[in-house]
Design a protein around this motif. Sequence first.
Motif, PDB file in Angstrom:
ATOM      1  N   VAL A  33      72.512  12.028  52.372  1.00 31.01           N
ATOM      2  CA  VAL A  33      71.913  12.428  53.646  1.00 31.01           C
ATOM      3  C   VAL A  33      71.469  13.882  53.533  1.00 31.01           C
ATOM      4  CG1 VAL A  33      72.240  12.711  56.123  1.00 31.01           C
ATOM      5  CG2 VAL A  33      73.338  10.811  54.936  1.00 31.01           C
ATOM      6  N   ASN A  34      70.195  14.117  53.785  1.00 24.96           N
ATOM      7  CA  ASN A  34      69.622  15.455  53.701  1.00 24.96           C
ATOM      8  C   ASN A  34      69.170  15.945  55.066  1.00 24.96           C
ATOM      9  OD1 ASN A  34      69.990  15.322  50.976  1.00 24.96           O
ATOM     10  ND2 ASN A  34      67.839  15.602  50.419  1.00 24.96           N
ATOM     11  N   LEU A  35      69.204  17.250  55.233  1.00 17.43           N
ATOM     12  CA  LEU A  35      68.522  17.872  56.363  1.00 17.43           C
ATOM     13  C   LEU A  35      67.064  18.029  55.967  1.00 17.43           C
ATOM     14  CD1 LEU A  35      68.586  19.394  59.107  1.00 17.43           C
ATOM     15  CD2 LEU A  35      68.949  21.481  57.776  1.00 17.43           C
ATOM     16  N   ALA A  36      66.159  17.675  56.866  1.00 21.24           N
ATOM     17  CA  ALA A  36      64.730  17.771  56.564  1.00 21.24           C
ATOM     18  C   ALA A  36      63.992  18.375  57.741  1.00 21.24           C
ATOM     19  CB  ALA A  36      64.152  16.393  56.222  1.00 21.24           C
ATOM     20  N   PHE A  37      62.825  18.917  57.443  1.00 17.87           N
ATOM     21  CA  PHE A  37      61.968  19.502  58.469  1.00 17.87           C
ATOM     22  C   PHE A  37      60.787  18.585  58.681  1.00 17.87           C
ATOM     23  CE2 PHE A  37      59.153  22.698  60.362  1.00 17.87           C
ATOM     24  CZ  PHE A  37      60.034  23.345  61.209  1.00 17.87           C
ATOM     25  N   HIS A  38      60.631  18.088  59.914  1.00 14.68           N
ATOM     26  CA  HIS A  38      59.516  17.197  60.249  1.00 14.68           C
ATOM     27  C   HIS A  38      58.310  18.063  60.581  1.00 14.68           C
ATOM     28  CE1 HIS A  38      57.555  14.036  63.019  1.00 14.68           C
ATOM     29  NE2 HIS A  38      57.388  13.653  61.773  1.00 14.68           N
ATOM     30  N   MET A  39      57.350  18.115  59.656  1.00 14.71           N
ATOM     31  CA  MET A  39      56.237  19.052  59.771  1.00 14.71           C
ATOM     32  C   MET A  39      55.396  18.882  61.030  1.00 14.71           C
ATOM     33  SD  MET A  39      56.778  20.591  56.852  1.00 14.71           S
ATOM     34  CE  MET A  39      55.527  21.172  55.712  1.00 14.71           C
ATOM     35  N   PRO A  40      55.022  17.636  61.427  1.00 11.59           N
ATOM     36  CA  PRO A  40      54.153  17.502  62.603  1.00 11.59           C
ATOM     37  C   PRO A  40      54.765  18.027  63.896  1.00 11.59           C
ATOM     38  CG  PRO A  40      54.121  15.490  61.286  1.00 11.59           C
ATOM     39  CD  PRO A  40      55.224  16.331  60.750  1.00 11.59           C
ATOM     40  N   THR A  41      56.084  17.901  64.052  1.00  8.85           N
ATOM     41  CA  THR A  41      56.718  18.325  65.305  1.00  8.85           C
ATOM     42  C   THR A  41      57.511  19.620  65.164  1.00  8.85           C
ATOM     43  OG1 THR A  41      58.669  16.955  64.826  1.00  8.85           O
ATOM     44  CG2 THR A  41      56.908  15.957  66.128  1.00  8.85           C
ATOM     45  N   VAL A  42      57.535  20.207  63.951  1.00 10.10           N
ATOM     46  CA  VAL A  42      58.253  21.453  63.705  1.00 10.10           C
ATOM     47  C   VAL A  42      59.712  21.306  64.162  1.00 10.10           C
ATOM     48  CG1 VAL A  42      58.076  23.972  63.845  1.00 10.10           C
ATOM     49  CG2 VAL A  42      56.066  22.560  64.329  1.00 10.10           C
ATOM     50  N   SER A  43      60.381  20.282  63.679  1.00 12.99           N
ATOM     51  CA  SER A  43      61.748  20.009  64.111  1.00 12.99           C
ATOM     52  C   SER A  43      62.573  19.495  62.950  1.00 12.99           C
ATOM     53  CB  SER A  43      61.754  18.990  65.254  1.00 12.99           C
ATOM     54  OG  SER A  43      61.197  17.762  64.826  1.00 12.99           O
ATOM     55  N   TYR A  44      63.879  19.566  63.123  1.00 13.62           N
ATOM     56  CA  TYR A  44      64.802  19.126  62.088  1.00 13.62           C
ATOM     57  C   TYR A  44      65.252  17.688  62.341  1.00 13.62           C
ATOM     58  CZ  TYR A  44      65.125  24.111  61.068  1.00 13.62           C
ATOM     59  OH  TYR A  44      64.825  25.413  60.765  1.00 13.62           O
ATOM     60  N   VAL A  45      65.399  16.935  61.256  1.00 10.06           N
ATOM     61  CA  VAL A  45      65.906  15.570  61.321  1.00 10.06           C
ATOM     62  C   VAL A  45      66.873  15.373  60.155  1.00 10.06           C
ATOM     63  CG1 VAL A  45      63.878  14.588  62.452  1.00 10.06           C
ATOM     64  CG2 VAL A  45      63.964  14.709  59.937  1.00 10.06           C
ATOM     65  N   ALA A  46      67.687  14.333  60.243  1.00  7.76           N
ATOM     66  CA  ALA A  46      68.541  13.927  59.127  1.00  7.76           C
ATOM     67  C   ALA A  46      67.871  12.753  58.426  1.00  7.76           C
ATOM     68  CB  ALA A  46      69.930  13.541  59.618  1.00  7.76           C
ATOM     69  N   VAL A  47      67.863  12.767  57.100  1.00  6.38           N
ATOM     70  CA  VAL A  47      67.210  11.724  56.323  1.00  6.38           C
ATOM     71  C   VAL A  47      68.225  11.125  55.354  1.00  6.38           C
ATOM     72  CG1 VAL A  47      65.358  11.158  54.715  1.00  6.38           C
ATOM     73  CG2 VAL A  47      64.995  12.915  56.469  1.00  6.38           C
ATOM     74  N   LYS A  48      68.501   9.843  55.526  1.00  4.92           N
ATOM     75  CA  LYS A  48      69.374   9.139  54.597  1.00  4.92           C
ATOM     76  C   LYS A  48      68.507   8.510  53.520  1.00  4.92           C
ATOM     77  CE  LYS A  48      73.251   5.883  54.375  1.00  4.92           C
ATOM     78  NZ  LYS A  48      74.187   5.051  55.169  1.00  4.92           N
ATOM     79  N   ILE A  49      68.824   8.799  52.260  1.00  5.72           N
ATOM     80  CA  ILE A  49      68.013   8.366  51.136  1.00  5.72           C
ATOM     81  C   ILE A  49      68.740   7.253  50.393  1.00  5.72           C
ATOM     82  CG2 ILE A  49      66.788   9.097  49.061  1.00  5.72           C
ATOM     83  CD1 ILE A  49      67.003  11.981  50.150  1.00  5.72           C
ATOM     84  N   LEU A  50      68.118   6.080  50.340  1.00  2.00           N
ATOM     85  CA  LEU A  50      68.707   4.910  49.691  1.00  2.00           C
ATOM     86  C   LEU A  50      67.803   4.457  48.559  1.00  2.00           C
ATOM     87  CD1 LEU A  50      69.586   2.943  52.956  1.00  2.00           C
ATOM     88  CD2 LEU A  50      71.147   4.355  51.606  1.00  2.00           C
ATOM     89  N   ALA A  51      68.397   4.136  47.420  1.00  2.19           N
ATOM     90  CA  ALA A  51      67.613   3.697  46.262  1.00  2.19           C
ATOM     91  C   ALA A  51      67.242   2.226  46.384  1.00  2.19           C
ATOM     92  CB  ALA A  51      68.399   3.938  44.977  1.00  2.19           C
ATOM     93  N   ASN A  52      66.022   1.893  45.996  1.00  2.97           N
ATOM     94  CA  ASN A  52      65.558   0.497  45.997  1.00  2.97           C
ATOM     95  C   ASN A  52      65.761  -0.107  44.612  1.00  2.97           C
ATOM     96  OD1 ASN A  52      64.680   0.812  48.652  1.00  2.97           O
ATOM     97  ND2 ASN A  52      62.636   1.467  48.018  1.00  2.97           N
TER      98      ASN A  52
END
Length: 397
Positions: A33-52
Motif C-alpha cells: 500500500v502506497n501513498l500517492a498524489f492524484h494529479m487531477p484533483t491535487v489530493s492524496y490517496v492510498a493505492v494498494k498494488i496487487l500483482a497479476n
Amino acid sequence: MEVVRETVCCDKETFSSIYQMLTTLGRGTFGTVNLAFHMPTVSYVAVKILANVNGDCARNKNEVDIMRSLVHPHIIRFLQEVQTREMTYLIMDYASKGNLLHQIRKPGGLQECEARRLFGQVAQAVKYCHDNWIVHRDIKANNVLIDASGNAKLCDFGLAVRVAPGKKLKTFCGTLAYCAPELFGVEPYDGYASDVWNLGVLLYYMVARHLPFQASSSMGLKQQILAANFSVPHHVPLDIFNVIVEIFMISPNRRPTISQILTRPMIRDSQARESIQSLPGTPSPSIVSTMAGMGYQREEMIECLEDQKFDQAMATYPSLQHQAPGGDCCHHRGKPTKPMEPGLVLNPADLHTFSGTPLEGKLLQEPLAGIPTSHPSRFRCLSPQTQSLGKSELGSE
C-alpha cells in the motif's frame, strides 16, 4: 448494493501521469500500500498494488468486487480500480492518522471513551459486512485505519469472502493471535462467529494494551487460544469486561452475533452510533462545475455518480468532496484546490512529511511475546473441566 463493473485499463506510463507514488505505507501478505498524489484533483490517496500473476487474478477480482459493494462511513472508501498488464491498483481514501495499532501503542494508549467509540464504529462496520453476507476474516488493529476526524475505517478485504446463510468455511487464514479456536479444528467453521472472536481480541487489545493470548511460540499460542486461557486487568470497566467474556466462548454457538453486541450497554449507552452515509443523490453543483473545468462532461458525471460507476469520474468526485482543510486528502498549505497545471512536476520534498504507518500487516505481525503478562486478573474464562470439553470438541493436537 449493485454497481456497474468498470475497470480503467491503461499502461504504466499513463497510470504514473495520473497517480504519483510518494512513499510506502505498508506491506501485506498479498500486496503493498502506497501513498500517492492524484494529479487531477491535487489530493492524496492510498493505492494498494496487487500483482497479476499465477492465481492472484481471481483473488484480486474478489477483493475488488467486495470493496465496490461496501459503502459505509466506517469502511475505507474504494475509489477506483486501474489495471495495467502487470499490476492491479486499488485506489482508496487516505486515512491520515494511521492505524489503530499505532493509537494503542502510543504513550498512554487509548482513553476509555475513545476505545468505546472506536470499537463501536468498527462493530458497526462489521455488522454492515455481515448484513451483506461478507465475512472479513482478518479483523485486527492493523486493519482499522483512523481518518483525519479521528473515526475508524475498516480496511483490507484481501481475505474477505461472501458466505451464504448456513454455509461453513474450511480455509485457515488470518492473523494467528486473533484466530478463533475453531479454526484449528478439522470441521468447517462459522465465518461470522470467527469475525466476532476477532472483535473480542481487538476490544481486549484496545483496553488492556496487550493481546489476550500470548506465548513464545506458535504452538503455545494455539494452546492458549484452544483453552480460551486469558485474564482481564482490574482497570477494565465491568460493561466492557462483560462483552469480552461473552465473546471469548470456545463454542461459536455461544458467542453473541454482531447485532447482539451492538445492543450491549458499552455500545448502546455510548455515542458511537452514526447515520450511514453514502454519496449524495444529487451531485454537488460546485464539484460538478470544478470537474467540468477539468474536462469532464456534465451528463457523463451525473450518470456515473447516480449509477455508482467506478470509473475516473467516480474516483475524482469523492476526492474533491473530501478536500476540506484538515481532511484526509490534504493538499499544499496555503494553496486553493485547483486542477494540475499541464507540465507541472511535483517534488515529493515539497509535500507534507508522512510517517510510514502500515495499512495492513503480514501474519503474526502483532506482538506475541515480550509484553509483561503478570497483569492483575479477576477472571478465568472457563473451568478446567469446561476447557477440557472445549479441547475434545475441537480435537487434540
